[in-house]
Each structure stands twice: as structure tokens, then as C-alpha cells.
Design an enzyme around this catalytic site. Structure first.
Site, short mmCIF file in Angstrom:
data_model
loop_
_atom_site.label_atom_id
_atom_site.label_comp_id
_atom_site.label_asym_id
_atom_site.label_seq_id
_atom_site.Cartn_x
_atom_site.Cartn_y
_atom_site.Cartn_z
N HIS A 4 -6.03 -0.64 6.07
CA HIS A 4 -6.00 0.04 7.24
C HIS A 4 -6.78 -0.80 8.34
CE1 HIS A 4 -4.80 3.17 4.49
NE2 HIS A 4 -6.19 3.23 3.95
N LYS A 41 -9.34 -0.31 -6.27
CA LYS A 41 -9.13 0.21 -4.65
C LYS A 41 -10.68 1.22 -4.59
CE LYS A 41 -7.43 2.75 -1.22
NZ LYS A 41 -6.38 3.95 -1.34
N HIS A 74 0.83 -1.27 0.04
CA HIS A 74 -0.09 -0.01 0.17
C HIS A 74 0.97 1.36 -0.04
CE1 HIS A 74 -3.98 1.84 1.51
NE2 HIS A 74 -3.26 2.78 0.89
N HIS A 117 1.50 5.19 -2.34
CA HIS A 117 1.05 6.14 -3.29
C HIS A 117 2.05 6.77 -3.91
CE1 HIS A 117 -3.27 5.71 -1.88
NE2 HIS A 117 -2.64 5.71 -0.47
N HIS A 160 -10.38 0.57 1.04
CA HIS A 160 -9.80 1.32 2.22
C HIS A 160 -11.26 1.31 3.38
CE1 HIS A 160 -9.06 5.64 4.07
NE2 HIS A 160 -10.46 5.17 4.17
N ASP A 164 1.51 3.11 3.24
CA ASP A 164 0.58 4.09 3.04
C ASP A 164 1.60 5.05 2.61
OD1 ASP A 164 -1.77 5.35 2.26
OD2 ASP A 164 -2.74 5.34 3.93
ZN LIG Z 1 -3.56 4.93 1.26
#
Ligand SMILES: [Zn+2]
Length: 454
Positions: free
Chosen positions: A280, A219, A93, A95, A260, A351
């Protein structure tokens, strides 16, 4: 290339059936073969091997054994030696957005300055490879484009599997609530990696748009978020019906959905709809953990961004955002411990999304710190390594490559270390102890030679 009679190798599972090729007598190129020996070989799944070795042919691992077992047979091959050998890590995960702030306007800035964003992402890709990450799953951003640059040889970086746009309902986590709506829509239409969809037909269209772009995974937002302005992480976002429609649409194209989800209602609804990875998972409790095990779903807990957010403090967030972060931080720490105790399949994800040069926190390349939190929450170091290696491909469903393990027939993605992470998991927390990085059988880092694109 795909489906062409001249295609040499179909990359993804859907196109991997044998393809009739034109005959040439000199068709088979000579594959480079070599051995890597190690004082300690950690295979990713299973028990470590003392004095282990692997044999590599081209971009695949062809043998794994002890050095003495293979000494005779492969004495003619070039040899490299490392202290500790393990599979290249996976961050499931991240970005790639070139962000310098966690706020809506930063996303718009990254879309309005595409060359700048691309330059930041290029550096991020190199930083991750330098830190021993040979594959990443990019859950909303410019991953497909950066991957193309890596694959064509313009850039050096990990293999990037990307979701492309994050799909959320209007007013959900992937919406910028403070922005005049037509401006938001215009930004999305010009490449900002967010898509809003309401009702089943729009949800189907949004999934199909990501498939059109080449997304490897889809996602969606199963709950509200921390960085988004006016939604609540505890609340469910897409309805049960919308989630089910998107799961089915993705499945028809052999993709899975990663949702998410902070709050429990979203986690439960996503799992019941057939979502395969929970991102998460902050408010996961015993009941939700049991359902994850029953459904064979994977938890990608992303603790690093939470810890970093707490250190960065209030100035970095809006007051509402920081309050949400504090609540999520407490809940998630319990959730991670419950998941580990209950035997939920976990894969490492951070993340990480920031790109500030000189920052100690808002940057890529520290992804391996997540393993420290795995261990603090109850995993053994070996389990944490499994979460960051062998379990990585499980977050891609049918799109998973044979990678993440030192095993015959698997991708030749592996790293060398100068200390054992079984003694101290913090060895994997940055590039310092990663002495070597090979990806697809090619060496990108060795002592005195950091990862470089030239
Ligand atoms: Zn994320």
C-alpha cells in the site's frame, strides 16, 4: 518429497542443490518443444523485439531472438503465432478468501463455510489465469490450499505464492475488533487466516506457524488499516523490536517480510527493521522513498482496490471505514507519483479479494487494471509491464523463481495479446485482449478456448 533421494526437481531455492538420483536408462522424459513467434515481443525487462520468437522446452524458455535469427535452426519445431508476446503477469498482492463484503464478519463467514469459500476461490484462480496472470502472491488467505489444488492438477490457475495468515498485534489490522475475543480466537484456531501476536516471543511463534504451514512470504501489519474497525491507517502497529524479530526469524528460513503499511511511521520502522516489501505505502513521502531506494525495498501500491472502493461508495463500508478510505486515496495517489519519480522499485499488486459473480468490481480477473494506474501516476507503459512481470519475483526474496521475463532459463509462463499494450495499457485490464495463456509450457487459453479446468 523435499530432501528425498527420489525427488526429481526441488522447487524452491533452498532445496535446489543437485540430488543423486537412481539410474534408469530411459530416465530423461522427452520434453515437448515448440516456438512461439510474435509481431512484437515484450521481454518484461529491456527493449521490445519486433518479429521476435521464443523456443520452449518442457517448462522452460530456452531461446529468445528475432524470427530470422532462429528460422533455420528451429524450422522443425511446432510453431504458434501471436500478435504480441509478453511474460505472464504477476499480481503481487491478492487475497483468496471468497469474500463478498469488506468487513470483519465476512472473514468469519468465509472460514465457517470452507467448501463454499473453496469453490469461490477456485473460480477466482481461473479468472486470474484467463486474464493473463500466471503467478500471484497471496497476502493472507487460503492461497496455500488453492495452490496445492492447482499443483496437483485438480484446479487450473496461476502459481500461488502465499503468506497464509496475516500477522498483526491484538487490536491491529488483522483483528476483528467488534467480535467477542474468544470467538475470534476460535475462528483463527479453525483456519481463519489471521494471527495476533504481542511481544517478541509471540511474534516469533506466529512467524514459525506460517513457516510450518508452508508460507512463501510472511505478511505483517506495520500500520493500521482501512477495512479494520477501530485502528488508524496512519499509526504504526508492531513495535520496532517486534518487527525486527520477525524479519530475522523469516530470514533464517529464507523468507522475506511484506508489511502492510499505510502511514509513514510504519513504513519507516518496517524498512529499518529489514522489511523488503511495503504493501500500500499510502503516506510514503520523499524521505521514505529515499529509504526504500537505499534499502532496495519494493513498493506494492494496490491502487485498484482504492479506486474500486471509491466507486462502490459508502454503502459498502462502515462510515468510519469510508472516511479512512477517502483519506488514504488522496495520500496514496501522491505517494505513487513520488515513488515513481524517485525510482523506487515497484511491483504490481491490486489487493483484489472479492468474489461476486456478475460484479464489475468485486471480482478477480480485472487485476491488469492496476497497470493503468501505474501509467497515470507516471510510469511509461514499458515500466508498468516491467512492474507486472520482471519485478514480480522480487517480492519473494530468496524464494523467487526464475520467472517474469522472456529470457533463457526462465519459466515458460507467457501470454499472447491481440493489441499492443505499449499503445494502450488498458489492453491488459481484463481477459478480452489476452488471446493466449501458457503456464509452465502448457497452453491454457487460445482463441475459442477459454481457460477451463476440464
Ligand atoms: Zn491486502
Amino acid at each position: 518429497m523435499r530432501g528425498s533421494p527420489f525427488a526429481i526437481e526441488g522447487r524452491d531455492a533452498a532445496f535446489s542443490m543437485p540430488i543423486r538420483r537412481p539410474m534408469h536408462f530411459d530416465e530423461e522424459p522427452k520434453k515437448d518443444s515448440f516456438c512461439v513467434t510474435a509481431d512484437l515481443l515484450i521481454p518484461g525487462k529491456g527493449e521490445p523485439i519486433k518479429d521476435g520468437t521464443i523456443v520452449v522446452e518442457g517448462n522452460k524458455i530456452t531461446k529468445v531472438a528475432t524470427i530470422s535469427e532462429l528460422a533455420q535452426e528451429f524450422s522443425h519445431l511446432p510453431k504458434y503465432h501471436v500478435q504480441v508476446l509478453m511474460p505472464g503477469m504477476w499480481d503481487c498482492h491478492v487475497h483468496l478468501l471468497g469474500l463478498q463484503k469488506v468487513a470483519g464478519p465476512a472473514f468469519v463467514e468465509s472460514q465457517q463455510n470452507m467448501a463454499l469459500t473453496g469453490a469461490r476461490c477456485a473460480r477466482d484462480a481461473m479468472l486470474m489465469l484467463e486474464a493473463g496472470f500466471t503467478s500471484v502472491r497471496e497476502m493472507g488467505g487460503y492461497g496455500l490450499q488453492i495452490d496445492r489444488a492447482v499443483e496437483e492438477g485438480t484446479l487450473v490457475g496461476p502459481k500461488i505464492y502465499s503468506a497464509n495468515c496475516i500477522i498483526s498485534p491484538t487490536g491491529g489490522h488483522a483483528d476483528i475488533h467488534d467480535m467477542h475475543r474468544p470467538w475470534f480466537e476460535d475462528a483463527c484456531a479453525h483456519g481463519m487466516p489471521m494471527a495476533n501476536a504481542d511481544g517478541v516471543p509471540e511474534c516469533l511463534k506466529a512467524v514459525r506457524m506460517q513457516l510450518r504451514a508452508g508460507a512463501n512470504v510472511i505478511k505483517i501489519c506495520g500500520s493500521g488499516g482501512v477495512g479494520s474497525e477501530r485502528d488508524n491507517p496512519v499509526d504504526q502497529q508492531f513495535s520496532d523490536e517486534e518487527m525486527k524479530a520477525m524479519v530475522d526469524e523469516a530470514a533464517r528460513a529464507q523468507r522475506i517480510i511484506g508489511a502492510h503499511c499505510h502511514g509513514k511511521p510504519g513504513i519507516m520502522a518496517a524498512l529499518k527493521a529489514g522489511v523488503k516489501t511495503i504493501e500500500h505505502g499510502s503516506y510514503l513521502d520523499e524521505e521514505a522513498a529515499d529509504l526504500m531506494v537505499e534499502k532496495g525495498a519494493v513498493l506494492v501500491a494496490t491502487r485498484l482496490i482504492v479506486e474500486n472502493g471509491l466507486v462502490l461508495g459508502k454503502e459498502f463500508f462502515s462510515p468510519a471505514g469510508y472516511a479512512k478510505l477517502e483519506a488514504v486515496a488522496t495520500a496514496q495517489w501522491n505517494a505513487m507519483q513520488i515513488a515513481i519519480k524517485k525510482g523506487v522499485m515497484c511491483a504490481t499488486g491490486t489487493d483484489s479479494c472479492g468474489s461476486i459473480v456478475g460484479s464489475k468490481l468485486v471480482k478477480q480477473g480485472l487485476n491488469g487494471k492496476e497497470l493503468y494506474y501505474h501509467v497515470e501516476a507516471g510510469m511509461t507503459p514499458l515500466q508498468a509491464i516491467e512492474a507486472a512481470t520482471a519485478n514480480g519475483p522480487l517480492t519473494l526474496g530468496p524464494q523467487a523463481p526464475k520467472a517474469g521475463q522472456l529470457k533463457e532459463g526462465f519459466d515458460a509462463d507467457f501470454i499472447g495479446l491481440d493489441e499492443s499494450p505499449l499503445d494502450d495499457i488498458r489492453v491488459l485490464g481484463g481477459p478480452k485482449h489476452v488471446t493466449h495463456v501458457w503456464r509452465q509450457g502448457k497452453c491454457y487459453k487460445s482463441p475459442g478456448h477459454p481457460v477451463s479446468s476440464l
